[in-house]
Design an enzyme around this catalytic site. Structure first.
Site, short mmCIF file in Angstrom:
data_model
loop_
_atom_site.label_atom_id
_atom_site.label_comp_id
_atom_site.label_asym_id
_atom_site.label_seq_id
_atom_site.Cartn_x
_atom_site.Cartn_y
_atom_site.Cartn_z
N LYS A 80 32.67 36.21 40.68
CA LYS A 80 33.99 36.76 40.97
C LYS A 80 34.14 38.10 40.25
CE LYS A 80 38.87 35.27 40.74
NZ LYS A 80 39.75 34.13 40.33
N SER A 158 42.72 32.54 43.68
CA SER A 158 42.33 33.93 43.83
C SER A 158 40.83 34.12 44.02
CB SER A 158 42.78 34.72 42.58
OG SER A 158 42.15 34.22 41.41
N SER A 182 42.96 28.70 41.01
CA SER A 182 42.13 29.68 41.72
C SER A 182 40.69 29.26 41.98
CB SER A 182 42.14 31.01 40.97
OG SER A 182 43.41 31.61 41.05
#
Length: 454
Positions: A80, A158, A182
Site C-alpha cells: 500500500k 482504504s 481498511s
C-alpha cells in the site's frame, strides 16, 4: 481476472518454488507482465520493476545454492502506498506528496518481508491519506472491483489497490493498513482473507500515519495460512508459530446490537449460513448484547470520532495551505471536522475508550471469538458515489460501522469469505478477539475458514 500462478495462494506457490518447479524470476516476470497488461491501470501507482528483478534474481540464486530463506522465498508482494520504499517519496495516495523527500530507507516491515525472501513488485493505490472505507481516488483513479459482473463497483478502502491486486490475480498478497476497517472492508468486498493485527504487533516505523491510537497493519491474501506465514515474517520470525486449532473448545458470541442494523438481506443470509455451518461443525454459538457498542457511537456523537481528531492533527497545516485545493474534497471535508474536537473532548474520548475496552474484554471468554458481518452490504456501484457527495458520506459511514468497532476497542480481527449477496458479490464474516489474542484468533480462523466458506 488474470490466471496462472498468481491466482494461487502463497502456500501453493511456495511448494512450487521450493521444489524447483517455479523460478522466482519467472514468477516476478509473470506478475509484472500481468500488471502492465491488466485493463485496470488504477490498481498500482508505482511498479518497482528494477528492484523486483534484482530481488528475484537474488532469490533464485539462493535457492540454487540451497540457501532458501524459508516459506516465503521468491513470493511477490505489493505494498500500500503508505509504506516507505527507499529512494521514493511516500505519496499516501495523494498528489500533494508526489515531490516529497524520498525515503532514506524501507519501512521496517518492508525490510522484514525482504529478509524473508519476498519480492516487492510495486505500490498499490488507496483512498487518499487512507481516510475512507470506499476506496475512491480522484488523483490516481479508482480500482474497480474485479468480481463485479453487472456494473462498475467500488473496491473498498482504504487499501483498495491491495485488495484488487490480489483478487485480480496480479500478486498473491498485499500489505495494507487498518485504522477503521481498511484491511477487512476491501477483503470482504473482494472475497479475500483480510487480517488486521493487534495494534503494535508490528513496527510502524516508516508507515505514514492516519490516527496513531488506531492504526494497525495486516495482509490481504487468499487464505488464513498465508496470513499466518506473512505475520510471522513481519515480526521477524524464521517460521510461523501459529498452528491450526481444534474446534472442541471454541465459543462464538454474536452481538445482538448495532452490527446487524440495516444489513442487506443477502449479507444477513450469507452470515447466518456461515454460522449454521460452524454450529454443525461443533462450535458453540451464543448471542449477547454489547452495551459498549452503543456507548462508543454515543461518545463519537458527543465528542467526535477519535480518528478524525488524530487525522486533523496530522494534516492541519496542509489543510490551512494551498495543498488543500489539490486534495480529494471529500477527504478535506472529513478531516476538517477534527478542528471542532476540543482538547477536553479528545481526552474524554480516550478516557471513555479505556473504560469500554475493559468492559468489553470482560464479556469475551478465554476461548471465545466475536462474530458478525464485516460490512452490512456488498460492494456498491461506483458511479453514484462519485457523483453524489452526500451519498458518499452516508455509504462511507455505513461501510465503516462494523469494522471501526474493533479498532476503537483495540481488537484484532480476520475477515473470511462466507458466501455472496446482491449481484453475486462477496460477503465477509468478521472474527474478532481482544488485543494480543492474535495467535488464538489466527489458529481458530485457520480451522474455520473452509467451514465458513462452505
Amino acid at each position: 481476472m488474470t490466471q496462472g500462478h498468481l491466482g494461487k495462494s502463497i502456500a501453493q506457490l511456495s511448494v512450487l518454488i521450493q521444489s524447483g518447479s517455479l523460478d522466482p524470476v519467472a514468477l516476478v516476470e509473470e506478475s509484472l507482465d500481468a500488471i502492465r497488461a491488466h485493463k485496470d491501470q488504477a490498481i498500482f501507482t508505482r511498479l518497482l520493476e528494477t528492484r523486483a528483478k534484482e530481488e528475484a534474481a537474488a532469490s533464485s540464486r539462493r535457492l540454487r545454492e540451497g540457501r532458501s530463506r524459508g516459506l516465503l522465498e521468491g513470493i511477490p508482494v505489493a505494498w500500500k502506498d503508505l509504506f516507505a520504499i527507499a529512494g521514493l517519496p511516500t505519496t499516501a495516495g495523494s498528489i500533494v506528496l508526489a515531490n516529497a523527500e524520498p525515503a532514506q530507507d524501507d519501512a521496517e516491515v518492508v525490510k522484514a518481508l525482504k529478509a524473508a525472501g519476498m519480492i516487492a513488485v510495486g505500490r498499490v493505490n488507496m483512498s487518499e491519506f487512507a481516510f475512507s472505507g470506499l476506496g475512491l481516488n480522484p488523483h490516481y483513479g479508482t480500482p474497480h472491483n474485479p468480481l463485479a459482473s453487472d456494473v462498475a463497483r467500488i473496491p473498498g478502502g482504504s487499501s483498495s489497490g491491495s485488495a484488487v491486486a490480489v483478487a485480480a490475480g496480479l500478486v498473491p498478497v498485499s500489505i495494507g493498513t487498518d485504522t477503521g476497517g481498511s484491511v477487512r472492508i476491501p477483503s470482504a468486498f473482494n472475497g479475500l482473507v483480510g487480517y488486521k493485527a493487534s495494534r503494535g504487533r508490528y513496527s510502524m516505523a516508516g508507515v505514514f500515519p492516519l490516527a496513531t491510537s488506531l492504526d494497525s497493519l495486516g495482509p490481504l491474501c487468499r487464505s488464513v495460512q498465508d496470513a499466518v506465514w506473512v505475520d510471522a515474517a513481519m515480526r521477524g520470525r524464521a517460521a510461523p508459530d501459529v498452528m491450526r486449532a481444534s474446534l472442541d473448545s471454541l465459543s462464538i458470541v454474536v452481538p445482538t446490537n448495532i452490527v446487524m442494523d440495516d444489513v442487506e438481506d443477502g449479507v444477513a443470509e450469507a452470515f447466518q449460513a456461515g454460522l449454521a455451518r460452524l454450529t454443525a461443525a461443533g462450535a458453540k454459538v451464543r448471542h449477547a448484547a454489547f452495551p459498549a457498542f452503543d456507548r462508543l457511537f454515543q461518545v463519537m456523537a458527543e465528542h467526535g470520532p477519535l480518528v478524525t481528531a488524530e487525522a486533523f492533527a496530522v494534516h492541519h497545516r496542509r489543510l490551512a495551505g494551498p495543498e488543500a485545493e489539490r486534495m480529494d474534497r471529500r477527504v478535506v471535508a472529513r478531516t476538517r471536522l477534527g478542528e471542532k474536537i476540543t482538547l477536553v473532548g479528545y481526552l474524554e474520548i480516550l478516557k471513555a475508550r479505556e473504560r469500554l475496552i475493559e468492559d468489553t474484554a470482560g464479556m469475551i471468554g478465554p476461548n471465545e471469538l466475536v462474530a458478525y458481518p464485516t460490512v452490512a452490504h456488498v460492494a456498491p456501484a461506483l458511479a453514484p458515489l462519485e457523483a453524489d457527495d452526500e451519498l458518499f458520506v452516508s455509504i462511507n459511514s455505513k461501510t465503516l460501522r462494523n469494522t471501526l468497532i474493533g479498532n476503537f476497542l483495540d481488537w484484532c480481527g480476520v475477515s473470511l469469505p462466507c458466501g455472496t449477496g446482491e449481484a453475486g458479490m462477496p460477503v465477509g464474516l468478521l472474527l474478532s478477539a481482544p488485543r494480543g489474542r492474535d495467535e488464538y484468533l489466527l489458529a481458530m480462523a485457520m480451522a474455520l475458514e473452509d467451514i465458513v466458506a462452505g
